[in-house]
Motif scaffolding. Structure first.
Motif, PDB file in Angstrom:
ATOM      1  N   LYS A 310      -1.229  -9.793 -20.244  1.00  0.00           N
ATOM      2  CA  LYS A 310      -1.667  -8.392 -20.289  1.00  0.00           C
ATOM      3  C   LYS A 310      -2.100  -7.912 -18.916  1.00  0.00           C
ATOM      4  O   LYS A 310      -1.816  -6.785 -18.506  1.00  0.00           O
ATOM      5  N   ALA A 311      -2.814  -8.766 -18.206  1.00  0.00           N
ATOM      6  CA  ALA A 311      -3.299  -8.390 -16.876  1.00  0.00           C
ATOM      7  C   ALA A 311      -2.121  -8.173 -15.925  1.00  0.00           C
ATOM      8  O   ALA A 311      -2.080  -7.210 -15.159  1.00  0.00           O
ATOM      9  N   ARG A 312      -1.155  -9.073 -16.003  1.00  0.00           N
ATOM     10  CA  ARG A 312      -0.014  -8.990 -15.083  1.00  0.00           C
ATOM     11  C   ARG A 312       0.782  -7.710 -15.259  1.00  0.00           C
ATOM     12  O   ARG A 312       1.303  -7.149 -14.292  1.00  0.00           O
ATOM     13  N   ALA A 313       0.892  -7.275 -16.496  1.00  0.00           N
ATOM     14  CA  ALA A 313       1.664  -6.055 -16.757  1.00  0.00           C
ATOM     15  C   ALA A 313       1.063  -4.892 -15.966  1.00  0.00           C
ATOM     16  O   ALA A 313       1.789  -4.111 -15.333  1.00  0.00           O
ATOM     17  N   VAL A 314      -0.247  -4.801 -15.965  1.00  0.00           N
ATOM     18  CA  VAL A 314      -0.912  -3.712 -15.242  1.00  0.00           C
ATOM     19  C   VAL A 314      -0.836  -3.946 -13.733  1.00  0.00           C
ATOM     20  O   VAL A 314      -0.486  -3.055 -12.953  1.00  0.00           O
ATOM     21  N   ALA A 315      -1.143  -5.171 -13.322  1.00  0.00           N
ATOM     22  CA  ALA A 315      -1.214  -5.492 -11.895  1.00  0.00           C
ATOM     23  C   ALA A 315       0.152  -5.330 -11.222  1.00  0.00           C
ATOM     24  O   ALA A 315       0.249  -4.813 -10.097  1.00  0.00           O
ATOM     25  N   ALA A 316       1.206  -5.741 -11.911  1.00  0.00           N
ATOM     26  CA  ALA A 316       2.541  -5.689 -11.317  1.00  0.00           C
ATOM     27  C   ALA A 316       2.963  -4.239 -11.069  1.00  0.00           C
ATOM     28  O   ALA A 316       3.585  -3.918 -10.049  1.00  0.00           O
ATOM     29  N   GLU A 317       2.587  -3.371 -11.987  1.00  0.00           N
ATOM     30  CA  GLU A 317       2.956  -1.967 -11.826  1.00  0.00           C
ATOM     31  C   GLU A 317       2.258  -1.360 -10.607  1.00  0.00           C
ATOM     32  O   GLU A 317       2.869  -0.670  -9.791  1.00  0.00           O
ATOM     33  N   THR A 318       0.966  -1.656 -10.486  1.00  0.00           N
ATOM     34  CA  THR A 318       0.223  -1.128  -9.331  1.00  0.00           C
ATOM     35  C   THR A 318       0.779  -1.679  -8.020  1.00  0.00           C
ATOM     36  O   THR A 318       0.954  -0.941  -7.046  1.00  0.00           O
ATOM     37  N   LEU A 319       1.080  -2.979  -8.017  1.00  0.00           N
ATOM     38  CA  LEU A 319       1.586  -3.576  -6.778  1.00  0.00           C
ATOM     39  C   LEU A 319       2.940  -2.980  -6.386  1.00  0.00           C
ATOM     40  O   LEU A 319       3.192  -2.672  -5.218  1.00  0.00           O
ATOM     41  N   ALA A 320       3.799  -2.798  -7.374  1.00  0.00           N
ATOM     42  CA  ALA A 320       5.129  -2.252  -7.086  1.00  0.00           C
ATOM     43  C   ALA A 320       5.006  -0.854  -6.482  1.00  0.00           C
ATOM     44  O   ALA A 320       5.693  -0.511  -5.504  1.00  0.00           O
ATOM     45  N   GLN A 321       4.103  -0.072  -7.057  1.00  0.00           N
ATOM     46  CA  GLN A 321       3.904   1.281  -6.549  1.00  0.00           C
ATOM     47  C   GLN A 321       3.349   1.250  -5.115  1.00  0.00           C
ATOM     48  O   GLN A 321       3.766   2.011  -4.245  1.00  0.00           O
ATOM     49  N   THR A 322       2.432   0.320  -4.889  1.00  0.00           N
ATOM     50  CA  THR A 322       1.824   0.178  -3.566  1.00  0.00           C
ATOM     51  C   THR A 322       2.883  -0.189  -2.527  1.00  0.00           C
ATOM     52  O   THR A 322       2.972   0.421  -1.452  1.00  0.00           O
ATOM     53  N   TYR A 323       3.687  -1.185  -2.837  1.00  0.00           N
ATOM     54  CA  TYR A 323       4.742  -1.620  -1.921  1.00  0.00           C
ATOM     55  C   TYR A 323       5.689  -0.458  -1.616  1.00  0.00           C
ATOM     56  O   TYR A 323       6.099  -0.255  -0.468  1.00  0.00           O
ATOM     57  N   ASP A 324       6.026   0.271  -2.649  1.00  0.00           N
ATOM     58  CA  ASP A 324       6.947   1.391  -2.476  1.00  0.00           C
ATOM     59  C   ASP A 324       6.349   2.453  -1.544  1.00  0.00           C
ATOM     60  O   ASP A 324       6.986   2.914  -0.601  1.00  0.00           O
ATOM     61  N   ARG A 325       5.100   2.812  -1.801  1.00  0.00           N
ATOM     62  CA  ARG A 325       4.412   3.816  -0.977  1.00  0.00           C
ATOM     63  C   ARG A 325       4.366   3.403   0.482  1.00  0.00           C
ATOM     64  O   ARG A 325       4.442   4.224   1.396  1.00  0.00           O
ATOM     65  N   MET A 326       4.188   2.100   0.721  1.00  0.00           N
ATOM     66  CA  MET A 326       4.027   1.634   2.092  1.00  0.00           C
ATOM     67  C   MET A 326       5.350   1.505   2.830  1.00  0.00           C
ATOM     68  O   MET A 326       5.361   1.295   4.046  1.00  0.00           O
ATOM     69  N   GLY A 327       6.450   1.589   2.076  1.00  0.00           N
ATOM     70  CA  GLY A 327       7.752   1.538   2.733  1.00  0.00           C
ATOM     71  C   GLY A 327       8.409   0.169   2.734  1.00  0.00           C
ATOM     72  O   GLY A 327       9.317  -0.073   3.534  1.00  0.00           O
ATOM     73  N   PHE A 328       7.973  -0.738   1.890  1.00  0.00           N
ATOM     74  CA  PHE A 328       8.668  -2.015   1.791  1.00  0.00           C
ATOM     75  C   PHE A 328      10.028  -1.780   1.136  1.00  0.00           C
ATOM     76  O   PHE A 328      10.141  -1.050   0.163  1.00  0.00           O
TER      77      PHE A 328
END
Ligand code: TYM
Length: 332
Positions: A310-328
């Motif tokens: 359950k935790a990973r589902a939330v964490a993975a979404e936030t991380l993906a968005q973060t990476y995208d915003r930063m330009g990875f």
């Protein structure tokens, strides 16, 4: 439902009374009203050397104690930090957003590194608060239930969330501390000028929840008070008595003013006897329940497996968005 997130270190073995009254007790209450995420922070634990077998045992023990305290895996998400790799990943991103001077101002680091000697303190200990920032932001937590000693880390979390949002666009919820005034800081029973803690307290001043209840009663009865005789809440003039009143009030559910009234004309002995009794009443079933969870490692593991998922589902979404915003560049 607003979201809360918090964590506790597995390093000490038994939780102490400050952990329970300052934090865990609120976690139990908040799981009823909030979308709650609680974790045992083993990644934080390795900022100081750990024996592998002990760390593993203490991580299980911490989970067992959280369940014994009343966390219900049907009502909250309970997990172990290292089971969710996104913590370390977002931690790195946050490290790159934190000023060196900013990290240097964290008082917990200053205290801990002073104790260990500058040469022995690790870089991990230095960036510990930044990992905590990642812990919180990954879950878009609105509130973080902790004791007073964590306030500065929540402030840092707010600063970094705002910095990231300002630079890359709205990404993170800016969290607020959830610190109950009454129990924000529980003090050492022998030295009510310092907070109760594994590292700073004397053995007689520290109440470990898993200790023999008789020993706990004894510690309460030998708590330091003052040379006065009046039972009154006054943190400045009567820190020892005030600490005992706070603890009894929280355990019994009676407001401090009611306790003051009921002890009018009575001595410190009466207060200590009642508090000792309330403590024994609390820790006795707590110890039994903790042992029951420890005796059933399969149930414990399955709770943690579900929690991590359950935790990973939330964490993975936030991380993906973060990476995208930063330009990875996305992996295809
Ligand atoms: P830790 O493991 O030192 O303590 C767990 C919780 O207990 C509270 N506490 C106290 N409260 C009142 N009086 C005391 N004497 C007392 N001693 C401890 C602490 O404030 C804490 O809430 N950095 C954190 C763990 C952490 C975390 C997080 C917390 C890691 N990531 C994300 C919140 C959100 C710590 O070392 O807590």
């Amino acid at each position: 439902r607003p979201r809360v997130l918090s964590g506790i270190q597995p390093t000490a073995g038994s939780f102490h009374l400050g952990n329970y009254l300052g934090a865990v007790r609120q976690w139990v209450a908040l799981q009823e009203s909030h979308d709650a995420f609680y974790m045992v922070v083993d990644l934080h634990a390795i900022t100081v050397p750990q024996d592998p077998a002990e760390l593993r045992a203490n991580t299980r023990l911490a989970v067992a104690q959280l369940l014994a305290a009343g966390l219900d895996p049907e009502r909250c998400t309970l997990f172990v930090q290292s089971h969710v790799p996104e913590h370390a990943q977002l931690g790195w991103v946050m490290n790159c957003l934190t000023g060196f001077g900013e990290a240097s101002r964290m008082t917990q680091f200053k205290d801990k590194s002073a104790k260990q000697g500058a040469d022995r303190a690790t870089v991990g200990l230095f960036t510990y608060p930044v990992l905590q920032v990642a812990d919180i932001l990954l879950y878009q937590a609105n509130q973080v239930p902790v004791g007073e000693d964590q306030r500065q880390h929540i402030e840092l979390t707010r600063d970094l969330a705002e910095r990231f949002n300002g630079r890359y666009g709205q990404t993170f919820t800016v969290p607020a501390p959830y610190i109950l005034k009454e129990t924000a800081k529980i003090f050492d029973l022998q030295d009510p000028a310092v907070k109760m803690s594994k590292s700073a307290s004397t053995p007689k001043g520290l109440i470990n929840l898993l200790d023999d209840p008789k020993a706990t009663a004894k510690k309460v009865k030998s708590a330091v008070t003052d040379t006065d005789t009046v039972i009154r809440f006054d943190e400045e003039k009567k820190p020892g008595v005030s600490n005992l009143l706070t603890i009894l009030s929280t355990l019994s559910g009676s407001p401090v003013e009611d306790l003051e009234r009921s002890y009018e004309g009575k001595g410190y002995g009466a207060l200590k006897t009642d508090l000792a009794e309330a403590m024994v009443e609390f820790v006795t079933p707590f110890r039994v329940r903790t042992q029951e969870y420890l005796d059933d490692p399969e149930t414990l593991d399955s709770i943690l497996a579900k929690g991590a998922e359950k935790a990973r589902a939330v964490a993975a979404e936030t991380l993906a968005q973060t990476y995208d915003r930063m330009g990875f560049l996305p992996a295809k």
